[in-house]
Design a protein around this motif. Structure first.
Motif, PDB file in Angstrom:
ATOM      1  N   SER A 182       0.666  -1.219  -0.059  1.00 12.15           N
ATOM      2  CA  SER A 182       0.031  -0.069   0.053  1.00 12.15           C
ATOM      3  C   SER A 182       0.788   1.403  -0.040  1.00 12.15           C
ATOM      4  O   SER A 182       0.606   2.307  -0.881  1.00 12.15           O
ATOM      5  N   LYS A 183       1.764   1.210   0.776  1.00 13.14           N
ATOM      6  CA  LYS A 183       2.799   2.548   1.057  1.00 13.14           C
ATOM      7  C   LYS A 183       3.453   2.761  -0.389  1.00 13.14           C
ATOM      8  O   LYS A 183       3.410   3.687  -1.075  1.00 13.14           O
ATOM      9  N   MET A 184       3.919   1.378  -0.950  1.00  9.24           N
ATOM     10  CA  MET A 184       4.700   1.628  -2.148  1.00  9.24           C
ATOM     11  C   MET A 184       3.881   2.004  -3.403  1.00  9.24           C
ATOM     12  O   MET A 184       4.414   2.844  -4.281  1.00  9.24           O
ATOM     13  N   LYS A 185       2.637   1.540  -3.438  1.00  2.19           N
ATOM     14  CA  LYS A 185       1.727   2.090  -4.343  1.00  2.19           C
ATOM     15  C   LYS A 185       1.637   3.584  -4.380  1.00  2.19           C
ATOM     16  O   LYS A 185       1.460   4.175  -5.306  1.00  2.19           O
ATOM     17  N   SER A 186       1.299   4.062  -3.294  1.00  4.26           N
ATOM     18  CA  SER A 186       1.196   5.455  -3.018  1.00  4.26           C
ATOM     19  C   SER A 186       1.989   6.202  -3.448  1.00  4.26           C
ATOM     20  O   SER A 186       2.106   7.426  -3.960  1.00  4.26           O
TER      21      SER A 186
END
Length: 191
Positions: A182-186
């Motif tokens: 999730s953090k990587m996609k953001s």
């Protein structure tokens, strides 16, 4: 059933008689989403060909964390190769992710088809070789690419799966936690 014949015909030429023999050895089943069609510890008795829908194979380590090994959408094959070939209990689950129509080819019928239509051995050898190459490439990617690079490669290689597969399963496939994913996609979206 025509789809599976088209799939086979991409590699070997079949006569009408051979097509009829193949069709006589297959079984088609409809599965609802969330159905587990193979469980860890079971002996895999079938190769599965997806006419429509979406399946995944995965393992659960210490009965806690899922590790997605592969996805199979329309026109793809899936199974637990170790268990199917050895006829020993396997270590994979196969789950139906969306309502699916699946063609089942039993190990027993596959062996019969090898005898009756020898060119099918060539078809399955090439299918197995392609699978081996893909798994080796994935292993090397997991060892040498960053999570972001693995995700970008997944998106390029499987663009239709990005919107069909839950994000936590994509995270598992590329080898990261859902939180990291999730953090990587953001972070990627901000670029």
């Amino acid at each position: 059933m025509i789809q599976i014949l088209d799939n086979i015909s991409k590699i070997v030429n079949l006569t009408s008689e051979e097509e009829q023999i193949i069709l006589s050895k297959l079984e088609t089943k409809l599965y609802k989403a969330k159905t587990i069609i193979l469980r860890e510890g079971d002996v895999c008795k079938y190769s599965y060909f997806v006419n429509s829908g979406l399946l995944r194979s995965f393992n659960i380590n210490d009965h806690i964390v899922e590790h997605v090994l592969s996805f199979a959408c329309e026109g793809w094959w899936i199974g637990d190769m170790y268990s199917l070939l050895s006829q020993k209990p396997g270590n994979l689950f196969i789950e139906v992710l969306e309502d699916s129509e699946v063609v089942l080819l039993s190990k027993e019928n596959q062996e019969v088809l090898y005898q009756e239509i020898p060119k099918l051995e060539r078809f399955f050898r090439i299918l197995t070789e392609n699978s081996l190459v893909a798994h080796q490439e994935r292993l090397i990617d997991n060892l040498s690419l960053s999570a972001e690079e693995r995700y970008e490669k997944f998106c390029k290689k499987y663009p239709t799966l990005i919107h069909k597969v839950p994000q936590k399963q994509i995270a598992s496939y590329i080898g990261v936690t859902p939180e990291f994913f999730s953090k990587m996609k953001s972070k990627l979206l901000r670029k």
